[in-house]
Each structure stands twice: as C-alpha cells, then as structure tokens.
Design an enzyme around this catalytic site. Structure first.
Site, short mmCIF file in Angstrom:
data_model
loop_
_atom_site.label_atom_id
_atom_site.label_comp_id
_atom_site.label_asym_id
_atom_site.label_seq_id
_atom_site.Cartn_x
_atom_site.Cartn_y
_atom_site.Cartn_z
N ASP A 95 0.81 -1.21 0.00
CA ASP A 95 0.00 0.00 0.00
C ASP A 95 0.85 1.27 0.00
OD1 ASP A 95 0.91 -0.69 2.50
OD2 ASP A 95 -1.02 -0.50 3.49
N CYS A 96 1.82 1.33 -0.92
CA CYS A 96 2.73 2.49 -0.96
C CYS A 96 1.99 3.79 -1.28
CB CYS A 96 3.86 2.26 -1.95
SG CYS A 96 3.32 1.99 -3.64
N TRP A 97 0.89 3.71 -2.02
CA TRP A 97 0.10 4.90 -2.33
C TRP A 97 -0.46 5.51 -1.05
CZ3 TRP A 97 -4.94 4.92 -0.83
CH2 TRP A 97 -5.49 3.68 -0.51
N ALA A 131 2.39 7.19 0.87
CA ALA A 131 2.71 8.50 0.29
C ALA A 131 1.68 9.55 0.70
CB ALA A 131 2.77 8.40 -1.23
#
Length: 192
Positions: A109-111, A114
């Site tokens: 879940d890098c979004w 960020a």
C-alpha cells in the site's frame, strides 16, 4: 479575502485558509456521519456497558479486506488483533506525527504511505483528519474515528481498532515504533 493561485493549466483558484466556517456546508461543525455512526454516542455506550466496540458495518472479517489484495488461500489465514493485544502501553500518537512514523504493509500500500506522509507535512490539516478526542489511555473502548474530505463535505468515519495480520505481520500501513497506532487505524478508516 483568500489569496489566489494559478495552477499549471493557467486556472485561477482561490486558496482558503485552514479555518472552517462555523455551521456552513463543508465545515467541521457539519460533519457527515458515515453509516450514521456517531463516535461519541457509540463510545459512551461501550464505556457504560464495559464493552469494546465491534463495528458490524466493517467487521473483522475477510469481507472487509477485498478479494484482490490477498490471495484466496491467504485470506483465511488473516488474524485480527487490537493494539491492546499487541502492546502493554499502546498510544495513538507518540511525540507528534511524522512521515518517519510509517511503514508499508504486506499488501503493498505504498500509495497510502505516500498520502499519509504528505499529510504529516500539512500540520494545519492534520487535526481535521485525526481528531485528538480519542486514544488508549482515557475512555478507551476500542473505537476510533477519522475525518475525510469527500465531495465538499467532511465525513466522520468510525472504526473499531481490530487490525488485520498475516503470518504475524501487519497487512496494512503500520507504525515504525511498535506502540504508535495512528497510521494503521487511519488506513482502516480510509478503507472503510
């Protein structure tokens, strides 16, 4: 009067300050309650009954995970744990909020990482999203709430604090320090 800015496409937009107008649409005083759940009422009810909140509208069940995030065989291995089961002394926030508090979860879940990191750099908006009237020390009842700006209105989302784990690891965004839980709970509210 608000300041104006010009976007990259040449469109003029008004910049508003971070203060919300009292009693107007889109203000924090006119919150939309997601699923008609009232945080204060639900917490008071749990406290008076000596119960920890369990959110029937977003249960600690595979149905709340989503079919494409985890393979079918792993979905049934997910365990749900409260921060109080993981730590002796959990906190919502320790020493303020920072982008360095965040770690990516097993679902990639890098979004979200960020977005949360960006939010931590905008302290004037952080209090709108993460209300300070909750925690693990006073009036803890396993219930938390977060606010999101959606279609011109602040929406208050209530969750329980049961978090998904796969093979002993956080499925979602989690804190760098083991006893700070704002990142995990905020992502759960957003997922709901």
């Amino acid at each position: 009067e608000g300041e104006e800015a010009v976007t990259s496409s040449g469109l003029k937009v008004k910049l508003s300050d971070s203060k919300q107008a009292t009693g107007t649409m889109g203000s924090l005083q006119n919150l939309k309650k997601f699923n008609n759940q009232d945080f204060n009422h639900l917490r008071a009810s749990c406290l008076s009954q000596g119960l920890l909140f369990e959110d029937a509208t977003f249960p600690a069940h595979v149905s709340s995970i989503g079919p494409d995030l985890v393979s079918e065989d792993k979905l049934h291995q997910i365990q749900w744990k409260r921060p109080t089961e993981l730590q002796k002394n959990p906190h919502l926030i320790i020493d303020g909020i920072s982008r360095f508090d965040l770690m990516q979860g097993e679902i990639g879940d890098c979004w979200m990482l960020a977005a949360l990191g960006s939010l931590t750099l905008q302290k004037q908006f952080l209090g709108n999203v993460l209300p300070r009237d909750q925690g693990f020390q006073n009036d803890y009842a396993g219930i938390f709430h977060f606010r999101f700006w959606q279609y011109g209105v602040w929406v208050d989302v209530v969750i329980d604090d049961r978090l998904p784990f796969l093979n002993g690891k956080y499925l979602s965004v989690h804190p760098r320090t083991s006893n700070e839980f704002w990142p995990s709970l905020l992502e759960k509210a957003y997922a709901k």
